[in-house]
Design a protein around this motif. Sequence first.
Motif, PDB file in Angstrom:
ATOM      1  N   GLN A  64       0.834  -1.199   0.000  1.00 30.02           N
ATOM      2  CA  GLN A  64       0.000   0.000   0.000  1.00 30.02           C
ATOM      3  C   GLN A  64       0.870   1.251   0.000  1.00 30.02           C
ATOM      4  O   GLN A  64       1.793   1.387   0.792  1.00 30.02           O
ATOM      5  CB  GLN A  64      -0.921  -0.006   1.212  1.00 30.02           C
ATOM      6  CG  GLN A  64      -1.936   1.132   1.190  1.00 30.02           C
ATOM      7  CD  GLN A  64      -2.904   1.023   2.369  1.00 30.02           C
ATOM      8  OE1 GLN A  64      -2.741   0.140   3.187  1.00 30.02           O
ATOM      9  NE2 GLN A  64      -3.873   1.902   2.427  1.00 30.02           N
ATOM     10  N   GLY A  65       0.564   2.174  -0.908  1.00 31.76           N
ATOM     11  CA  GLY A  65       1.268   3.449  -0.925  1.00 31.76           C
ATOM     12  C   GLY A  65       2.545   3.451  -1.725  1.00 31.76           C
ATOM     13  O   GLY A  65       3.191   4.486  -1.862  1.00 31.76           O
ATOM     14  N   LEU A  66       2.971   2.280  -2.299  1.00 30.23           N
ATOM     15  CA  LEU A  66       4.244   2.222  -3.033  1.00 30.23           C
ATOM     16  C   LEU A  66       4.203   3.124  -4.254  1.00 30.23           C
ATOM     17  O   LEU A  66       5.153   3.869  -4.515  1.00 30.23           O
ATOM     18  CB  LEU A  66       4.549   0.785  -3.447  1.00 30.23           C
ATOM     19  CG  LEU A  66       5.825   0.594  -4.290  1.00 30.23           C
ATOM     20  CD1 LEU A  66       7.047   1.055  -3.519  1.00 30.23           C
ATOM     21  CD2 LEU A  66       5.979  -0.845  -4.704  1.00 30.23           C
ATOM     22  N   LYS A  67       3.098   3.073  -5.018  1.00 34.11           N
ATOM     23  CA  LYS A  67       2.986   3.904  -6.214  1.00 34.11           C
ATOM     24  C   LYS A  67       3.071   5.382  -5.862  1.00 34.11           C
ATOM     25  O   LYS A  67       3.782   6.155  -6.521  1.00 34.11           O
ATOM     26  CB  LYS A  67       1.664   3.599  -6.928  1.00 34.11           C
ATOM     27  CG  LYS A  67       1.445   4.443  -8.184  1.00 34.11           C
ATOM     28  CD  LYS A  67       0.122   4.092  -8.836  1.00 34.11           C
ATOM     29  CE  LYS A  67      -0.132   4.972 -10.061  1.00 34.11           C
ATOM     30  NZ  LYS A  67      -1.439   4.660 -10.681  1.00 34.11           N
ATOM     31  N   GLN A  69       4.495   6.758  -3.246  1.00 34.25           N
ATOM     32  CA  GLN A  69       5.855   7.083  -2.802  1.00 34.25           C
ATOM     33  C   GLN A  69       6.786   7.301  -3.993  1.00 34.25           C
ATOM     34  O   GLN A  69       7.599   8.228  -4.005  1.00 34.25           O
ATOM     35  CB  GLN A  69       6.397   5.959  -1.925  1.00 34.25           C
ATOM     36  CG  GLN A  69       5.686   5.833  -0.582  1.00 34.25           C
ATOM     37  CD  GLN A  69       6.222   4.661   0.228  1.00 34.25           C
ATOM     38  OE1 GLN A  69       7.317   4.194   0.001  1.00 34.25           O
ATOM     39  NE2 GLN A  69       5.437   4.196   1.184  1.00 34.25           N
ATOM     40  N   ILE A  70       6.661   6.424  -5.009  1.00 34.15           N
ATOM     41  CA  ILE A  70       7.528   6.543  -6.179  1.00 34.15           C
ATOM     42  C   ILE A  70       7.224   7.826  -6.947  1.00 34.15           C
ATOM     43  O   ILE A  70       8.135   8.572  -7.338  1.00 34.15           O
ATOM     44  CB  ILE A  70       7.354   5.317  -7.094  1.00 34.15           C
ATOM     45  CG1 ILE A  70       7.846   4.049  -6.373  1.00 34.15           C
ATOM     46  CG2 ILE A  70       8.121   5.502  -8.399  1.00 34.15           C
ATOM     47  CD1 ILE A  70       7.572   2.770  -7.130  1.00 34.15           C
ATOM     48  N   GLN A  76       9.720  15.162  -6.555  1.00 34.24           N
ATOM     49  CA  GLN A  76      10.779  15.835  -5.804  1.00 34.24           C
ATOM     50  C   GLN A  76      12.038  15.988  -6.648  1.00 34.24           C
ATOM     51  O   GLN A  76      12.685  17.041  -6.638  1.00 34.24           O
ATOM     52  CB  GLN A  76      11.106  15.034  -4.542  1.00 34.24           C
ATOM     53  CG  GLN A  76      10.170  15.310  -3.372  1.00 34.24           C
ATOM     54  CD  GLN A  76      10.711  14.689  -2.091  1.00 34.24           C
ATOM     55  OE1 GLN A  76      11.297  13.623  -2.127  1.00 34.24           O
ATOM     56  NE2 GLN A  76      10.508  15.360  -0.986  1.00 34.24           N
ATOM     57  N   GLU A  77      12.392  14.912  -7.369  1.00 37.06           N
ATOM     58  CA  GLU A  77      13.604  14.954  -8.188  1.00 37.06           C
ATOM     59  C   GLU A  77      13.499  16.014  -9.272  1.00 37.06           C
ATOM     60  O   GLU A  77      14.436  16.781  -9.500  1.00 37.06           O
ATOM     61  CB  GLU A  77      13.840  13.579  -8.809  1.00 37.06           C
ATOM     62  CG  GLU A  77      15.094  13.536  -9.685  1.00 37.06           C
ATOM     63  CD  GLU A  77      15.309  12.191 -10.337  1.00 37.06           C
ATOM     64  OE1 GLU A  77      14.473  11.295 -10.082  1.00 37.06           O
ATOM     65  OE2 GLU A  77      16.281  12.045 -11.075  1.00 37.06           O
ATOM     66  N   LYS A  78      12.325  16.082  -9.943  1.00 37.17           N
ATOM     67  CA  LYS A  78      12.152  17.066 -11.010  1.00 37.17           C
ATOM     68  C   LYS A  78      12.251  18.493 -10.474  1.00 37.17           C
ATOM     69  O   LYS A  78      12.897  19.343 -11.079  1.00 37.17           O
ATOM     70  CB  LYS A  78      10.789  16.852 -11.684  1.00 37.17           C
ATOM     71  CG  LYS A  78      10.738  15.601 -12.576  1.00 37.17           C
ATOM     72  CD  LYS A  78       9.396  15.491 -13.249  1.00 37.17           C
ATOM     73  CE  LYS A  78       9.360  14.281 -14.177  1.00 37.17           C
ATOM     74  NZ  LYS A  78       8.035  14.126 -14.823  1.00 37.17           N
ATOM     75  N   LEU A 117      18.985   6.067  -5.523  1.00 37.28           N
ATOM     76  CA  LEU A 117      19.608   4.748  -5.564  1.00 37.28           C
ATOM     77  C   LEU A 117      18.996   3.836  -4.505  1.00 37.28           C
ATOM     78  O   LEU A 117      18.772   2.647  -4.753  1.00 37.28           O
ATOM     79  CB  LEU A 117      21.128   4.873  -5.349  1.00 37.28           C
ATOM     80  CG  LEU A 117      21.930   5.451  -6.520  1.00 37.28           C
ATOM     81  CD1 LEU A 117      23.398   5.620  -6.116  1.00 37.28           C
ATOM     82  CD2 LEU A 117      21.830   4.551  -7.748  1.00 37.28           C
ATOM     83  N   ILE A 118      18.735   4.408  -3.315  1.00 33.96           N
ATOM     84  CA  ILE A 118      18.132   3.620  -2.238  1.00 33.96           C
ATOM     85  C   ILE A 118      16.723   3.179  -2.628  1.00 33.96           C
ATOM     86  O   ILE A 118      16.327   2.018  -2.438  1.00 33.96           O
ATOM     87  CB  ILE A 118      18.097   4.434  -0.930  1.00 33.96           C
ATOM     88  CG1 ILE A 118      19.533   4.692  -0.440  1.00 33.96           C
ATOM     89  CG2 ILE A 118      17.303   3.699   0.143  1.00 33.96           C
ATOM     90  CD1 ILE A 118      19.617   5.617   0.763  1.00 33.96           C
ATOM     91  N   VAL A 119      15.924   4.124  -3.205  1.00 26.23           N
ATOM     92  CA  VAL A 119      14.561   3.798  -3.627  1.00 26.23           C
ATOM     93  C   VAL A 119      14.586   2.715  -4.708  1.00 26.23           C
ATOM     94  O   VAL A 119      13.832   1.737  -4.657  1.00 26.23           O
ATOM     95  CB  VAL A 119      13.829   5.053  -4.144  1.00 26.23           C
ATOM     96  CG1 VAL A 119      12.491   4.674  -4.778  1.00 26.23           C
ATOM     97  CG2 VAL A 119      13.607   6.033  -2.998  1.00 26.23           C
TER      98      VAL A 119
END
Length: 252
Positions: A64-67, A69-70, A76-78, A117-119
């Motif tokens: 639950q919530g993985l999508k 989070q990604i 955030q990266e953008k 990298l961790i993600v």
Amino acid sequence: MKEKIKIFLDTDLLEKYLLGSTTTEESLRVERYIAMYPEVREAYNELQENLEIFAKMHALKTPQGLKEQILFRIRQEKRSRSKFYRFAVAASIAALIFAGATYFFYNQNKSLQEENLIVNSKIQDLENDMKIQLEDIRNQYIVLNNPNTRRFTVNGNKKAQELKAVAYVNPVKKLSYINVSNLPQLPEDKCFQMWAEVNGEMVNLGIIKQFDDKEKLLALPYADNAVSYITIEPQGGNETPTVQNIVANIKF
């Protein structure tokens, strides 16, 4: 002709064909038998229905919530990269004034890359876990449906008379599982632990709990003339089995 069909059905070609693991030559042979012989076609349809039911029963749910989070991490990266590029342009015009800001955002971007990298590593671990679970489900399906599988009833001794289990062993596929359907109550400071004798050494298979799912199967290491044990150990398990507390022997 009947003997020819029987020999074909005794193989595992239909199961391999359903799971997509046959060679081109094997696939053509299976398709030819399905088209030519009603008995083979009926067995194929039955296996297909059983596999669909089994897959639905053990379908794996995405955490639950993985999508979310990604997607959040990508956004955030953008945003961070956009900030980095704006400040880089400004720094090229007034390098001395904004040198500190450039260095700061360089570190921020580096930190973000490390977090990515961790993600990515966690996603890869999740994919690997799902592959392992799917392989385990495939093996369970084979063990439960293959005609070469042997079934052994396991009962506890006087120390655990209520213990009931069934072991499934397939010497052709070299697979073995056990279903522990009932465990007697133990004091809070005690637990049941399973062991297997592999190449003369005792291997710890972990603590056994009273599962809500009575159909749950636990994998056992396969070996010819293998012996497994269930013992009573201190809560949390033991590094070596307590021989005097053996409550069940499982001999294949």
